[in-house]
Design a protein around this motif. Structure first.
Motif, PDB file in Angstrom:
ATOM      1  N   GLY A  49     -54.654 -54.052  56.459  1.00  0.00           N
ATOM      2  CA  GLY A  49     -55.160 -53.688  57.775  1.00  0.00           C
ATOM      3  C   GLY A  49     -56.661 -53.520  57.825  1.00  0.00           C
ATOM      4  O   GLY A  49     -57.410 -54.198  57.113  1.00  0.00           O
ATOM      5  N   GLY A  50     -57.147 -52.598  58.663  1.00  0.00           N
ATOM      6  CA  GLY A  50     -58.566 -52.446  58.945  1.00  0.00           C
ATOM      7  C   GLY A  50     -59.365 -51.778  57.845  1.00  0.00           C
ATOM      8  O   GLY A  50     -58.844 -50.977  57.069  1.00  0.00           O
ATOM      9  N   ASN A  51     -60.661 -52.104  57.812  1.00  0.00           N
ATOM     10  CA  ASN A  51     -61.512 -51.598  56.738  1.00  0.00           C
ATOM     11  C   ASN A  51     -62.067 -50.200  56.999  1.00  0.00           C
ATOM     12  O   ASN A  51     -62.953 -49.738  56.272  1.00  0.00           O
ATOM     13  N   ALA A  52     -61.555 -49.482  57.998  1.00  0.00           N
ATOM     14  CA  ALA A  52     -61.906 -48.073  58.182  1.00  0.00           C
ATOM     15  C   ALA A  52     -61.088 -47.181  57.253  1.00  0.00           C
ATOM     16  O   ALA A  52     -61.287 -45.971  57.222  1.00  0.00           O
ATOM     17  N   PHE A  53     -60.170 -47.783  56.497  1.00  0.00           N
ATOM     18  CA  PHE A  53     -59.302 -47.014  55.600  1.00  0.00           C
ATOM     19  C   PHE A  53     -60.123 -46.226  54.599  1.00  0.00           C
ATOM     20  O   PHE A  53     -61.008 -46.757  53.932  1.00  0.00           O
ATOM     21  N   GLY A  62     -59.148 -47.678  65.843  1.00  0.00           N
ATOM     22  CA  GLY A  62     -59.447 -48.974  66.456  1.00  0.00           C
ATOM     23  C   GLY A  62     -60.912 -49.158  66.796  1.00  0.00           C
ATOM     24  O   GLY A  62     -61.379 -50.286  66.967  1.00  0.00           O
ATOM     25  N   GLU A  63     -61.644 -48.062  66.879  1.00  0.00           N
ATOM     26  CA  GLU A  63     -63.075 -48.124  67.191  1.00  0.00           C
ATOM     27  C   GLU A  63     -63.944 -47.952  65.946  1.00  0.00           C
ATOM     28  O   GLU A  63     -65.163 -47.944  66.048  1.00  0.00           O
ATOM     29  N   GLN A  64     -63.325 -47.814  64.786  1.00  0.00           N
ATOM     30  CA  GLN A  64     -64.092 -47.523  63.571  1.00  0.00           C
ATOM     31  C   GLN A  64     -64.206 -48.701  62.615  1.00  0.00           C
ATOM     32  O   GLN A  64     -65.138 -48.765  61.815  1.00  0.00           O
ATOM     33  N   GLY A  65     -63.270 -49.624  62.660  1.00  0.00           N
ATOM     34  CA  GLY A  65     -63.289 -50.731  61.716  1.00  0.00           C
ATOM     35  C   GLY A  65     -64.179 -51.878  62.168  1.00  0.00           C
ATOM     36  O   GLY A  65     -64.446 -52.049  63.359  1.00  0.00           O
ATOM     37  N   PHE A  76     -56.802 -52.904  63.832  1.00  0.00           N
ATOM     38  CA  PHE A  76     -57.449 -52.212  62.728  1.00  0.00           C
ATOM     39  C   PHE A  76     -56.541 -51.114  62.166  1.00  0.00           C
ATOM     40  O   PHE A  76     -57.006 -50.226  61.444  1.00  0.00           O
ATOM     41  N   SER A  77     -55.251 -51.174  62.500  1.00  0.00           N
ATOM     42  CA  SER A  77     -54.287 -50.222  61.941  1.00  0.00           C
ATOM     43  C   SER A  77     -54.246 -50.357  60.429  1.00  0.00           C
ATOM     44  O   SER A  77     -54.669 -51.371  59.863  1.00  0.00           O
ATOM     45  N   ASN A  78     -53.699 -49.331  59.774  1.00  0.00           N
ATOM     46  CA  ASN A  78     -53.445 -49.432  58.336  1.00  0.00           C
ATOM     47  C   ASN A  78     -51.975 -49.222  58.048  1.00  0.00           C
ATOM     48  O   ASN A  78     -51.322 -48.360  58.640  1.00  0.00           O
ATOM     49  N   VAL A 273     -50.903 -45.779  60.168  1.00  0.00           N
ATOM     50  CA  VAL A 273     -51.925 -45.177  61.024  1.00  0.00           C
ATOM     51  C   VAL A 273     -52.296 -46.201  62.087  1.00  0.00           C
ATOM     52  O   VAL A 273     -52.743 -47.305  61.768  1.00  0.00           O
ATOM     53  N   PHE A 274     -52.090 -45.861  63.353  1.00  0.00           N
ATOM     54  CA  PHE A 274     -52.354 -46.784  64.464  1.00  0.00           C
ATOM     55  C   PHE A 274     -53.851 -47.036  64.607  1.00  0.00           C
ATOM     56  O   PHE A 274     -54.660 -46.113  64.541  1.00  0.00           O
ATOM     57  N   GLY A 275     -54.203 -48.309  64.855  1.00  0.00           N
ATOM     58  CA  GLY A 275     -55.612 -48.634  65.023  1.00  0.00           C
ATOM     59  C   GLY A 275     -55.871 -49.872  65.853  1.00  0.00           C
ATOM     60  O   GLY A 275     -56.900 -50.530  65.674  1.00  0.00           O
TER      61      GLY A 275
END
Length: 334
Positions: A49-53, A62-65, A76-78, A273-275
């Motif tokens: 998933g997203g690189n905000a992990f 969704g606004e961080q990755g 951008f979920s994980n 984690v929803f993203g």
């Protein structure tokens, strides 16, 4: 309660179902849901998933990755699960590689197949599906499950002994008892009924309720305590166990073990984690697209395999996860 009111008011049905690949983002000992802030966490996970992990995730992911390993570039979920290891008869361990699903585009690096369906796999379209919300998270299964009856009680958490990558049955509550010609698939289905209020709960499960009896079978009505129907989320992970088939113990005992030391498979579990960015997942659930027909802006933005594979995060935990290991990472010597 405004989300619950919105779900009740919007009752227009759709026929949407998503099935897509996500390449591996990272394999390391981090668990921001169950062990937030702990570096390293107790056992190894495979994360996509997203690189905000990171070890402490909060807010609207969704606004961080800035990139994602998933087909849909707005996701951008994980998604993560425990890693599978092979235990040699000499007591050493080796991580089992991950294969891509045959239903996905070629070239995806490891990872998982992700599903967001409605009532079941084949007959969507008779009810409103409400998207997960920013900040939402949940788990399914438990690493403390240690009996076969307990494993059977976790509907939708199963293993499949693969003849080939297209094999889907029979589903088993524990590890296969013989070498599998095409590898082993782990399946994780999450509950889809939400209480309409809580984005999380202390056990990461009580805010959700499961009404599906198995896999992609038709789900029953949501109860009054959890009245909001959300997407049926599921993961499939294909493990390339075939390279170990010649090393199978002569006594026939199972040689595979999950990264927290479970050699039965009873405690298989998964985290989410929803993203999704903005209202993208809700738009998909309100549409009539199925699988690849949802790509290329109809209604979701998508990306090529090369872009998926390029996305990554730096490891917060530096330790050897390859080669033959004297013990499972994080586990004491036996």
């Amino acid at each position: 309660m405004k989300w619950l009111s919105l779900a009740v008011a919007l009752i227009t049905p759709s026929q949407a179902a998503l099935r897509f690949g996500c390449s591996t983002l990272s394999i390391q000992r981090l668990d921001p849901l169950v062990e937030p802030g702990r570096i390293p966490s107790a056992h190894v996970h495979q994360i996509v998933g997203g690189n905000a992990f990171n070890a402490t995730m909060a807010g609207d992911i969704g606004e961080q990755g800035s990139c994602t390993t998933c087909t849909f570039s707005e996701d951008f979920s994980n998604y993560w699960t425990a890693v599978m290891f092979f235990k040699h008869q000499n007591g050493s361990y080796k991580r089992v590689p991950i294969m891509q699903n045959t239903a996905l585009p070629n070239g995806i690096s490891g990872g998982m197949t992700i599903y967001y369906t409605q009532q079941d796999f084949n007959s969507n379209g008779n009810q409103k599906i409400t998207s997960f919300k920013p900040g939402f998270r949940m788990t399914v299964g438990s690493p403390t499950t240690n009996t076969l009856d307990g494993a059977k009680g976790h509907a939708g958490l199963r293993f499949v002994c693969l003849e080939n990558k297209g094999t889907r049955f029979p589903e088993l509550p524990d590890f296969p008892t013989k070498p599998c010609k095409g590898g082993i698939m782990t399946v994780h289905h999450f509950p889809s009924c939400w209480d309409g209020k809580n984005l999380d709960s202390p056990d990461h499960q009580s805010h959700m309720y499961n009404t599906a009896k198995e896999a992609f079978s038709p789900a029953g009505p949501c109860p009054a305590s959890h009245p909001v129907r959300m997407p049926q989320l599921a993961y499939e992970t294909l493990w390339d166990t075939t390279q170990f088939n010649s090393l199978w113990p002569k006594d026939g005992s199972n040689p595979f073990v999950l990264s927290f030391g479970d050699n039965k498979g009873y405690g298989t579990h998964a985290d989410y984690v929803f993203g999704w960015k903005g209202d993208s997942l809700q738009r998909a659930m309100d549409s009539s697209c199925m699988f690849t027909a949802c790509e290329n802006g109809k209604p979701l933005k998508s990306q090529a395999v090369a872009q998926m594979n390029k996305c990554a995060v730096k490891n917060s935990v530096i330790e050897d996860l390859d080669g033959w290991l004297p013990q499972l990472p994080g586990m004491r010597m036996e």
